[in-house]
Design an enzyme around this catalytic site. Sequence first.
Site, short mmCIF file in Angstrom:
data_model
loop_
_atom_site.label_atom_id
_atom_site.label_comp_id
_atom_site.label_asym_id
_atom_site.label_seq_id
_atom_site.Cartn_x
_atom_site.Cartn_y
_atom_site.Cartn_z
N ARG A 1 1.47 1.32 -5.96
CA ARG A 1 1.60 0.42 -4.81
C ARG A 1 0.29 -0.30 -4.49
NH1 ARG A 1 5.56 0.90 -0.75
NH2 ARG A 1 7.37 2.12 -1.40
N LYS B 1 3.10 -2.73 -7.56
CA LYS B 1 4.48 -2.73 -8.03
C LYS B 1 5.49 -3.04 -6.94
CE LYS B 1 7.50 -0.41 -11.24
NZ LYS B 1 7.24 -1.37 -12.29
N GLU C 1 0.65 -10.87 -16.87
CA GLU C 1 0.39 -9.71 -16.03
C GLU C 1 -0.62 -8.75 -16.64
OE1 GLU C 1 4.25 -8.55 -13.38
OE2 GLU C 1 4.47 -8.28 -15.54
N GLU D 1 10.46 -13.96 -19.05
CA GLU D 1 10.02 -12.57 -18.98
C GLU D 1 8.84 -12.34 -19.92
OE1 GLU D 1 9.96 -8.27 -18.49
OE2 GLU D 1 10.31 -10.04 -17.23
N ASN E 1 0.71 0.44 5.91
CA ASN E 1 1.20 -0.46 4.87
C ASN E 1 1.88 -1.62 5.55
OD1 ASN E 1 2.34 -1.63 2.55
ND2 ASN E 1 4.18 -0.36 2.72
N GLY E 2 1.47 -2.84 5.23
CA GLY E 2 2.10 -4.00 5.83
C GLY E 2 1.07 -4.95 6.41
N TRP F 1 -3.57 -1.94 -1.43
CA TRP F 1 -3.54 -3.29 -2.00
C TRP F 1 -4.02 -4.21 -0.89
CZ3 TRP F 1 -1.10 -8.04 -1.23
CH2 TRP F 1 -1.18 -8.93 -2.30
N HIS G 1 9.28 -33.06 -22.59
CA HIS G 1 9.15 -33.71 -21.29
C HIS G 1 7.84 -33.33 -20.59
CE1 HIS G 1 13.17 -35.43 -21.36
NE2 HIS G 1 13.58 -34.28 -21.87
N LYS H 1 5.08 -11.15 -18.62
CA LYS H 1 4.46 -9.90 -19.07
C LYS H 1 3.08 -10.17 -19.67
CE LYS H 1 7.32 -6.86 -17.77
NZ LYS H 1 7.77 -7.78 -16.72
N CYS I 1 0.84 -1.19 0.00
CA CYS I 1 0.00 0.00 0.00
C CYS I 1 0.88 1.25 0.00
CB CYS I 1 -0.91 0.01 1.23
SG CYS I 1 -1.87 -1.50 1.44
#
Length: 607
Positions: A27, A602, A486, A479, A98-99, A74, A502, A483, A2
């Site tokens: 955030r 983020k 996301e 990557e 935040n936390g 968040w 496999h 992306k 947050c």
Amino acid sequence: MCGIVGVIGTNVAAPILYEALRRLEYRGYDSAGIATLVNGHIERRRAEGKLVNLGAALERAPLSGTTGIGHTRWATHGAPTEGNAHPHGTSLVSIVHNGIIENHAELRAELEAEGSVFSTETDTETVAQLVDRNLRAGMAPREAAHAALGRLHGAYAIAMIFAGHAELMIGARHGAPLVVGFGEDEMFLGSDSLALSPLTRRIAYLRDGDWVVVSRTGAEMFDPEGNPVPFEIRQTALAGGSIGKDGYRHYMDKELHEHPLVIGQTLRRMIDPATRRVVMPPLPFDLAAIPRATITACGSAFYAGLLGRHWLESEARLPVDVDVASELRYRDAPLSAGGLALLISQSGETADTLAALRALRAGGQHVLSVLNVPESSMARDSDMVLETVAGPEICVASTKAFTAQLSVLACLAIATGRARGTLSAEREQVLVQALLDLPGKAAELFDLRADIQHVAAIVADARDVLYLGRGAYFPVALEGALKLKEISYIHAEAYAAGEMKHGPIALIDRSVPVVAIAPSGRLFGKTASNLQEARARGGRLIAFTDAEGAAGLRGIAEALVVLPEADPFTAPILHSIAVQMLAYEVALLKGTDVDQPRNLAKSVTVE
């Protein structure tokens, strides 16, 4: 994850807080809220969803008052509703947080047994109710806050204001960052210096476990026992106006176009153009004496670490372990005495990476961090920082920070190889020249947008996508898949190309595009064989390659994106940009929220 902010000043606080929250929205954007002191009383406005909804609430019912706190959330404890939105509190105190308060259930049961009435599902309200109980027992705000902080277990950054005390704000941190900003006849608290950069360049960081009492004219810091502690006011390098879109449709589009600039800026810090040699800052340890390196990070930074391992092992012949930070700290892996811990993070505040840093230091490792925020918690806990000069990255999905990290790791591999005597002067010149050519090559990628859009049209209709790569291109495949997941919400998985047979080959049919990162080189023939196997099962093959590779893949791949010629040392960085561009174009076709994907934030400051 947050974002929190606070202000005491002479101007109306709500617009200042709202603008600061706009800079912190990366955030978290599940809900947002602001509380101010109006004629000594606490008033607040909150809204579910993105910050714009809070803006609408403030337009309908403006808040006056020159002291206030704000929050963009968040969600961890409690659904992302207006009722669970911060600030939380009572008629006496209001808090943003935040936390995670790990012992909130125990504290809540204790408080409810004493008659406290809770109105939310959040752990944060427990802190507010605890402070409220202390105030009602006759404690002054400073005493009430200090006593409450002593009861909390977990990671948190907190800011609180008190009814009837317009000249007082209290903040605290334990495992999550908190910054104090010093203005002219006004003071600020914030989750990071980016939020405060339009307001002041003079900042001070709380040490872990400390708390701060803020007035309109200054601040006092204390340790957990309440003893005064000294602090340093620094000048932050961030510029106040650095987060606009500059005419681009999205922050991600802007940040993709900043790749050439960011790579160039980062390389200028590490390469002497006159001698064409990598120039490292003075290190508090000898690179030549390092017996083994351990790289750890999260998300895209972890994939950068995988490519960094490839370079360090191939060019410097240094043994390297790589692990995601959330796993490394619990594995209790044996560490070589005097080894190197190499941490990679955009924010420098990632909770798991910070915890891994401390575990590695306790294991006797030298700590070197690759960071985009040189004033971060991770920077202060490291022996040395190599800075990625990427500037603020606002889009939640990391782009330019990733290639800046790769640029630093490439330079570190060269410097380590030179120190260990495994890299000749001639080889260094070749690699440095390849790096110096990289910004120009990156700029050429934007000429390929039509080709990438063609590929995006194939991918956008899929439910599942496979990404394949070998050697240095396997991290690029990872990557690319991340992306796509996301920002387009399409399920994507990346595999080392040789692993396809496999298991993953069972998934392939006409509905599953296979995206291969397959430039020419010594592994090209093997990757081409893997693609033939996928084509035989009906897979729709898409290849990112170079001109030579394209000649070998025509007739196999349905679509080709032919990148500029580049040295094999730097070509993976170019391919990383290309797969990021693909994800962006797919997201545009899907109509998703590119900059603020659902459920993400983020800066991951909770475990």
